[in-house]
Design a protein around this motif. Structure first.
Motif, PDB file in Angstrom:
ATOM      1  N   ILE A   1       7.760  -3.236   8.374  1.00 46.04           N
ATOM      2  CA  ILE A   1       8.958  -3.310   7.528  1.00 46.04           C
ATOM      3  C   ILE A   1       9.059  -2.074   6.633  1.00 46.04           C
ATOM      4  CG2 ILE A   1      10.058  -4.576   5.630  1.00 46.04           C
ATOM      5  CD1 ILE A   1       8.940  -7.166   6.989  1.00 46.04           C
ATOM      6  N   THR A   2       7.937  -1.641   6.055  1.00 49.66           N
ATOM      7  CA  THR A   2       7.999  -0.447   5.196  1.00 49.66           C
ATOM      8  C   THR A   2       8.414   0.781   5.993  1.00 49.66           C
ATOM      9  OG1 THR A   2       5.634   0.052   5.421  1.00 49.66           O
ATOM     10  CG2 THR A   2       6.303  -1.266   3.517  1.00 49.66           C
ATOM     11  N   ARG A   3       7.944   0.894   7.221  1.00 48.42           N
ATOM     12  CA  ARG A   3       8.370   2.020   8.074  1.00 48.42           C
ATOM     13  C   ARG A   3       9.856   1.913   8.386  1.00 48.42           C
ATOM     14  NH1 ARG A   3       4.844   4.793  11.689  1.00 48.42           N
ATOM     15  NH2 ARG A   3       6.767   5.833  12.315  1.00 48.42           N
TER      16      ARG A   3
ATOM     17  N   MET B   1      -0.867  -5.502  -0.238  1.00 45.33           N
ATOM     18  CA  MET B   1      -0.042  -5.579  -1.441  1.00 45.33           C
ATOM     19  C   MET B   1       0.648  -4.258  -1.764  1.00 45.33           C
ATOM     20  SD  MET B   1      -0.057  -8.697  -1.829  1.00 45.33           S
ATOM     21  CE  MET B   1       1.022  -8.745  -3.259  1.00 45.33           C
ATOM     22  N   ASP B   2       0.133  -3.135  -1.245  1.00 43.65           N
ATOM     23  CA  ASP B   2       0.844  -1.862  -1.377  1.00 43.65           C
ATOM     24  C   ASP B   2       2.163  -1.927  -0.603  1.00 43.65           C
ATOM     25  OD1 ASP B   2      -1.229  -0.719  -2.904  1.00 43.65           O
ATOM     26  OD2 ASP B   2      -2.243   0.033  -1.093  1.00 43.65           O
TER      27      ASP B   2
ATOM     28  N   LYS C   1       9.405  -3.882  -2.450  1.00 39.88           N
ATOM     29  CA  LYS C   1      10.070  -4.262  -3.700  1.00 39.88           C
ATOM     30  C   LYS C   1      10.726  -3.051  -4.354  1.00 39.88           C
ATOM     31  CE  LYS C   1       9.418  -6.073  -8.318  1.00 39.88           C
ATOM     32  NZ  LYS C   1       8.475  -6.493  -9.342  1.00 39.88           N
ATOM     33  N   GLN C   2      10.009  -1.952  -4.404  1.00 42.52           N
ATOM     34  CA  GLN C   2      10.549  -0.743  -5.018  1.00 42.52           C
ATOM     35  C   GLN C   2      11.791  -0.250  -4.259  1.00 42.52           C
ATOM     36  OE1 GLN C   2       7.818   2.572  -5.180  1.00 42.52           O
ATOM     37  NE2 GLN C   2       9.007   3.580  -6.781  1.00 42.52           N
TER      38      GLN C   2
ATOM     39  N   GLY D   1      14.561  -3.264  -4.608  1.00 41.45           N
ATOM     40  CA  GLY D   1      14.873  -3.654  -5.971  1.00 41.45           C
ATOM     41  C   GLY D   1      14.719  -5.132  -6.281  1.00 41.45           C
ATOM     42  N   GLN D   2      14.030  -5.848  -5.418  1.00 39.14           N
ATOM     43  CA  GLN D   2      13.757  -7.260  -5.688  1.00 39.14           C
ATOM     44  C   GLN D   2      12.454  -7.675  -5.026  1.00 39.14           C
ATOM     45  OE1 GLN D   2      16.366  -9.912  -2.896  1.00 39.14           O
ATOM     46  NE2 GLN D   2      17.702  -8.377  -3.796  1.00 39.14           N
ATOM     47  N   GLU D   3      11.899  -8.758  -5.552  1.00 36.43           N
ATOM     48  CA  GLU D   3      10.599  -9.250  -5.080  1.00 36.43           C
ATOM     49  C   GLU D   3      10.662  -9.644  -3.607  1.00 36.43           C
ATOM     50  OE1 GLU D   3       7.182  -8.910  -5.876  1.00 36.43           O
ATOM     51  OE2 GLU D   3       8.066  -9.303  -7.835  1.00 36.43           O
ATOM     52  N   VAL D   4       9.600  -9.366  -2.898  1.00 37.15           N
ATOM     53  CA  VAL D   4       9.475  -9.761  -1.494  1.00 37.15           C
ATOM     54  C   VAL D   4       9.282 -11.276  -1.445  1.00 37.15           C
ATOM     55  CG1 VAL D   4       8.000  -9.569   0.557  1.00 37.15           C
ATOM     56  CG2 VAL D   4       8.519  -7.533  -0.811  1.00 37.15           C
ATOM     57  N   PRO D   5      10.016 -11.969  -0.570  1.00 38.11           N
ATOM     58  CA  PRO D   5       9.801 -13.418  -0.440  1.00 38.11           C
ATOM     59  C   PRO D   5       8.332 -13.719  -0.115  1.00 38.11           C
ATOM     60  CG  PRO D   5      11.716 -12.729   0.840  1.00 38.11           C
ATOM     61  CD  PRO D   5      11.039 -11.475   0.346  1.00 38.11           C
ATOM     62  N   HIS D   6       7.828 -14.772  -0.698  1.00 41.51           N
ATOM     63  CA  HIS D   6       6.458 -15.242  -0.456  1.00 41.51           C
ATOM     64  C   HIS D   6       5.402 -14.271  -0.983  1.00 41.51           C
ATOM     65  CE1 HIS D   6       8.719 -17.962   2.010  1.00 41.51           C
ATOM     66  NE2 HIS D   6       9.105 -16.961   2.767  1.00 41.51           N
TER      67      HIS D   6
END
Length: 183
Positions: free
Chosen positions: A65-67, A80-81, A87-88, A91-96
């Motif tokens: 997902i980050t890629r 957690m990175d 999130k960064q 702009g919002q918290e990742v679900p779960h």
């Protein structure tokens, strides 16, 4: 499998690249190894193994997902990175997020400290991990993990059509349908 092109704003690209699908397939295969319906709760060693496998699967998916979202991340990123980078970016918290954080903490306890997990708390980690990982796949990639299979990697258009026809026939329980439109 239908992959929507109506992407939420947190998606940087409309359709994931092949390497994203490959990571998702690997994560799904790992989760498949622990997707069992036990008649009794697993013991602490089995639960510890499930935690390690679930963590690997979660890390594969969140890395993909980050890629896909083109997040800034280092080569030595941890579970957690990836959560923080997503999130960064959006702009919002990742679900779960709390589940992933707890899973990460349990993995560290098992792998680095030799502490066995609480079976009452973590005995269903396989099911919960699959649900939570599926949820973030749908949220950020518009992909249902349950519908994902190796056919997504096929590039030949004719083969893709045959696969789609075969899947449709199978879902209709039409096991005798000719392939390729009756050829």
């Amino acid at each position: 499998m239908a992959i929507s092109t109506d992407n939420p704003p947190e998606q940087a690209n409309p359709l994931p690249e092949q390497h994203v699908f490959e990571r998702l397939l690997l994560a799904k295969a790992l989760l498949g190894e622990i997707d069992v319906v036990p008649t009794v709760r697993p013991d602490s060693l089995t639960t510890a193994r499930y935690i390690l496998i679930a963590h690997d699967a979660a890390e594969l998916v969140l890395a993909a997902i980050t890629r896909h979202l083109q997040c800034m991340i280092t080569d030595r990123a941890s579970l957690m990175d990836y959560v923080g980078a997503i999130k960064q970016k959006v702009g919002q918290e990742v679900p779960h997020r709390n589940f992933f954080s707890d899973l990460n903490r349990q993995r560290v306890d098992v792998k680095h400290h030799g502490l066995m997990p609480n079976v009452e708390q973590w005995g269903n980690v396989a099911e919960v991990a699959y649900q939570n990982i599926s949820s973030v796949c749908e949220r950020y990639l518009n992909i249902q993990l349950a519908q994902l299979d190796e056919s997504i990697l096929v590039r030949h258009e004719g083969a893709k059509c045959l696969i789609a026809e075969a899947k449709t026939a199978y879902q209709r329980e039409d096991r005798e349908a000719p392939c390729g439109g009756g050829h």
